[in-house]
Each structure stands twice: as C-alpha cells, then as structure tokens.
Write a protein that holds these residues in place. Structure first.
Motif, PDB file in Angstrom:
ATOM      1  N   VAL A   3      -2.921  -1.589 -28.008  1.00 30.75           N
ATOM      2  CA  VAL A   3      -2.152  -0.441 -27.492  1.00 30.75           C
ATOM      3  C   VAL A   3      -3.079   0.746 -27.238  1.00 30.75           C
ATOM      4  N   LEU A   4      -3.956   1.019 -28.190  1.00 30.29           N
ATOM      5  CA  LEU A   4      -4.897   2.130 -28.043  1.00 30.29           C
ATOM      6  C   LEU A   4      -5.890   1.895 -26.910  1.00 30.29           C
ATOM      7  N   MET A   5      -6.322   0.635 -26.748  1.00 27.44           N
ATOM      8  CA  MET A   5      -7.237   0.328 -25.654  1.00 27.44           C
ATOM      9  C   MET A   5      -6.553   0.496 -24.301  1.00 27.44           C
ATOM     10  N   LEU A   6      -5.298   0.083 -24.220  1.00 25.38           N
ATOM     11  CA  LEU A   6      -4.540   0.269 -22.982  1.00 25.38           C
ATOM     12  C   LEU A   6      -4.388   1.753 -22.672  1.00 25.38           C
ATOM     13  N   PHE A   7      -4.070   2.538 -23.705  1.00 29.17           N
ATOM     14  CA  PHE A   7      -3.966   3.986 -23.546  1.00 29.17           C
ATOM     15  C   PHE A   7      -5.289   4.568 -23.054  1.00 29.17           C
ATOM     16  N   LEU A   8      -6.386   4.120 -23.662  1.00 27.56           N
ATOM     17  CA  LEU A   8      -7.710   4.626 -23.301  1.00 27.56           C
ATOM     18  C   LEU A   8      -8.054   4.295 -21.853  1.00 27.56           C
ATOM     19  N   VAL A   9      -7.749   3.086 -21.429  1.00 30.95           N
ATOM     20  CA  VAL A   9      -8.006   2.687 -20.041  1.00 30.95           C
ATOM     21  C   VAL A   9      -7.218   3.576 -19.078  1.00 30.95           C
ATOM     22  N   VAL A  10      -5.944   3.819 -19.383  1.00 25.85           N
ATOM     23  CA  VAL A  10      -5.093   4.634 -18.505  1.00 25.85           C
ATOM     24  C   VAL A  10      -5.613   6.071 -18.433  1.00 25.85           C
ATOM     25  N   VAL A  11      -5.921   6.673 -19.590  1.00 27.87           N
ATOM     26  CA  VAL A  11      -6.347   8.078 -19.559  1.00 27.87           C
ATOM     27  C   VAL A  11      -7.739   8.242 -18.945  1.00 27.87           C
ATOM     28  N   LEU A  12      -8.606   7.255 -19.133  1.00 28.69           N
ATOM     29  CA  LEU A  12      -9.914   7.320 -18.471  1.00 28.69           C
ATOM     30  C   LEU A  12      -9.760   7.214 -16.957  1.00 28.69           C
ATOM     31  N   PHE A  13      -8.817   6.404 -16.533  1.00 29.91           N
ATOM     32  CA  PHE A  13      -8.499   6.275 -15.103  1.00 29.91           C
ATOM     33  C   PHE A  13      -8.021   7.627 -14.558  1.00 29.91           C
ATOM     34  N   LEU A  14      -7.117   8.279 -15.300  1.00 27.97           N
ATOM     35  CA  LEU A  14      -6.620   9.594 -14.885  1.00 27.97           C
ATOM     36  C   LEU A  14      -7.725  10.651 -14.912  1.00 27.97           C
ATOM     37  N   GLU A  15      -8.604  10.567 -15.923  1.00 26.58           N
ATOM     38  CA  GLU A  15      -9.716  11.512 -16.015  1.00 26.58           C
ATOM     39  C   GLU A  15     -10.683  11.356 -14.837  1.00 26.58           C
ATOM     40  N   TYR A  16     -10.819  10.132 -14.370  1.00 24.56           N
ATOM     41  CA  TYR A  16     -11.668   9.911 -13.195  1.00 24.56           C
ATOM     42  C   TYR A  16     -11.147  10.732 -12.016  1.00 24.56           C
ATOM     43  N   PHE A  17      -9.858  10.660 -11.771  1.00 28.72           N
ATOM     44  CA  PHE A  17      -9.275  11.396 -10.642  1.00 28.72           C
ATOM     45  C   PHE A  17      -9.326  12.910 -10.872  1.00 28.72           C
TER      46      PHE A  17
ATOM     47  N   PHE B 156     -10.993  11.446 -27.057  1.00 31.73           N
ATOM     48  CA  PHE B 156     -11.717  11.400 -28.322  1.00 31.73           C
ATOM     49  C   PHE B 156     -10.790  11.034 -29.478  1.00 31.73           C
ATOM     50  N   PHE B 157      -9.533  11.457 -29.384  1.00 28.37           N
ATOM     51  CA  PHE B 157      -8.545  11.092 -30.402  1.00 28.37           C
ATOM     52  C   PHE B 157      -8.344   9.573 -30.415  1.00 28.37           C
ATOM     53  N   ALA B 158      -8.225   8.971 -29.226  1.00 27.93           N
ATOM     54  CA  ALA B 158      -8.061   7.516 -29.124  1.00 27.93           C
ATOM     55  C   ALA B 158      -9.287   6.798 -29.678  1.00 27.93           C
ATOM     56  N   LEU B 159     -10.480   7.289 -29.349  1.00 32.50           N
ATOM     57  CA  LEU B 159     -11.712   6.680 -29.855  1.00 32.50           C
ATOM     58  C   LEU B 159     -11.811   6.800 -31.374  1.00 32.50           C
ATOM     59  N   GLY B 160     -11.436   7.954 -31.903  1.00 29.21           N
ATOM     60  CA  GLY B 160     -11.448   8.152 -33.351  1.00 29.21           C
ATOM     61  C   GLY B 160     -10.473   7.235 -34.061  1.00 29.21           C
ATOM     62  N   ALA B 161      -9.282   7.079 -33.471  1.00 30.78           N
ATOM     63  CA  ALA B 161      -8.264   6.191 -34.050  1.00 30.78           C
ATOM     64  C   ALA B 161      -8.727   4.737 -34.003  1.00 30.78           C
ATOM     65  N   ILE B 162      -9.330   4.324 -32.882  1.00 34.57           N
ATOM     66  CA  ILE B 162      -9.844   2.950 -32.752  1.00 34.57           C
ATOM     67  C   ILE B 162     -10.920   2.687 -33.798  1.00 34.57           C
ATOM     68  N   ALA B 163     -11.839   3.640 -33.973  1.00 35.42           N
ATOM     69  CA  ALA B 163     -12.903   3.487 -34.976  1.00 35.42           C
ATOM     70  C   ALA B 163     -12.320   3.375 -36.385  1.00 35.42           C
ATOM     71  N   ALA B 164     -11.372   4.251 -36.707  1.00 35.98           N
ATOM     72  CA  ALA B 164     -10.777   4.258 -38.046  1.00 35.98           C
ATOM     73  C   ALA B 164     -10.030   2.954 -38.333  1.00 35.98           C
TER      74      ALA B 164
ATOM     75  N   ASN C 279     -11.365  15.762 -32.633  1.00 39.94           N
ATOM     76  CA  ASN C 279     -10.474  14.599 -32.627  1.00 39.94           C
ATOM     77  C   ASN C 279     -11.234  13.300 -32.892  1.00 39.94           C
ATOM     78  N   LEU C 280     -12.530  13.331 -32.683  1.00 42.44           N
ATOM     79  CA  LEU C 280     -13.377  12.177 -32.977  1.00 42.44           C
ATOM     80  C   LEU C 280     -14.006  12.290 -34.364  1.00 42.44           C
ATOM     81  N   VAL C 281     -14.539  13.464 -34.685  1.00 46.70           N
ATOM     82  CA  VAL C 281     -15.291  13.579 -35.942  1.00 46.70           C
ATOM     83  C   VAL C 281     -14.402  13.593 -37.183  1.00 46.70           C
ATOM     84  N   ILE C 282     -13.193  14.127 -37.083  1.00 44.52           N
ATOM     85  CA  ILE C 282     -12.332  14.172 -38.282  1.00 44.52           C
ATOM     86  C   ILE C 282     -11.961  12.769 -38.764  1.00 44.52           C
TER      87      ILE C 282
END
Length: 198
Positions: A37-51, A79-87, A177-180
């Motif tokens: 779920v988090l990876m899907l979210f990350l893919v979507v938001v990175l796609f939006l960030e590209y635009f 960064f929140f998604a990346l932090g959550a994935i790492a945790a 959002n990543l470091v915490i």
C-alpha cells in the motif's frame, strides 16, 4: 498567529493522520500488505511530483499544501512514506507503530503548541533555528505517551520520545518526516534488544 496560518498548519498536519490508517492496515492485514500500500502511494505521489516539479503543473488542492521551501523540492508526504516503509521493514511491529505515530502526533503538537504558545526560543545558538522550548516539550510529552500506549515499556518509550524530539528539534534541512521514524525507531529497537539480552 494569523488565523489563516493556523488553518494552513492544521490542514498540513492533518494529512499525516493517515498514519492511523497505516497502523490499522498493518494490524489487520499484515506487514506485506501495508508495504505494498505504501509503495503504491509512493509511486502515485512521485508521479504527481514529476508533473509539479518537472512540468510546472499546479495540481488542484495539493499545490496549496506546500510550504515555501517545498516549492522546488519534494513534499513531506514522500519522506513520510519513506520513513514509514523503513520503520515497518526493519523494526518490530510495536516499535514501527510508535515511530510512525510519533512522527504524526509529536510533530503536530510541536508545530501547534510552538506556534501558539512558543516564547522561549532557546535553540537558536545550538541548532540555528527558531523552534521553541514549549513546542519541543509538548512533542516529548506526546511522544512519550504514544510510546507508553503502544510499546508499553517505559524505558524504550523514553528513548524513542527523546530521539524523536531531538531529531525534530535539531534538524533543519532534512525532512523530519523521514528522520523521526528512522531515528526513534532505530534507537527504540536497539534499546529493546539490549533489554532482552542484558
């Protein structure tokens, strides 16, 4: 503090309440499901960030959520998604839950209490920022409560709350959002392991 700024800050921080859904999905459907779920979210938001960043598009509603310094860089949600994935990937379930929820509720407390009631700006010399003692203290209290409720162990909760608060207070350029979740989770997990093996 102007009411418009308060509304903006509350709106920005309320987006992070999605962390409750992260915890619920993990609890109900397991680690693999929430990671997908988090990876899907990350893919979507990175796609939006590209635009947004590469093509200069203003995506309805979302473009209003960015702070000035995020205008030309990736937003905190990435960064929140990346932090959550790492945790979730590396720490046990309770530590991951606490680290993710500290990122949401501790940061929310620090931002709102700091903006409304922050008077003592004691971190200017040490961390070169304008964060207040009141904001940091409120974050520590909330983080400690989150740890006690989720993890249970007072010492582990104290360590996690300390590192969550320290990183949020000290960090200026790296997204909190990543470091915490990474730092609070890492030191919480290490403390838990030490307690088990000592």
């Amino acid at each position: 503090m102007p009411s418009r700024e308060v509304v903006f800050e509350v709106l920005r921080k309320s987006v992070h309440l999605v962390s409750i859904f992260i915890v619920l999905i993990y609890e109900l459907f397991g680690k693999e499901t929430i990671l997908w779920v988090l990876m899907l979210f990350l893919v979507v938001v990175l796609f939006l960030e590209y635009f947004r960043l590469e093509q200069g598009m203003k995506i309805p509603f979302f473009y209003m959520m960015y702070r000035e310094h995020e205008a030309d860089s990736c937003g905190g949600h990435i960064f929140f998604a990346l932090g959550a994935i790492a945790a979730i990937s590396l720490f046990n379930r309770e530590i991951a839950y606490a680290a993710i929820l500290m990122t949401t509720f501790g940061d929310l407390a620090a931002a709102l209490i700091g903006k409304f009631y922050g008077k003592k700006r004691i971190f200017k010399k040490i961390f070169k920022n304008d964060k207040s003692l009141e904001g940091s203290a409120s974050e520590f209290i909330i983080d400690l409560l989150v740890g006690l409720v989720i993890v249970g162990d007072p010492f582990v909760s104290l360590v996690m709350a300390f590192f969550a608060t320290l990183t949020e207070t000290a960090v200026n350029q790296i997204d909190d959002n990543l470091v915490i979740p990474v730092f609070s989770g890492f030191f919480g997990q290490m403390t838990l392991l030490l307690l088990v093996y000592l």
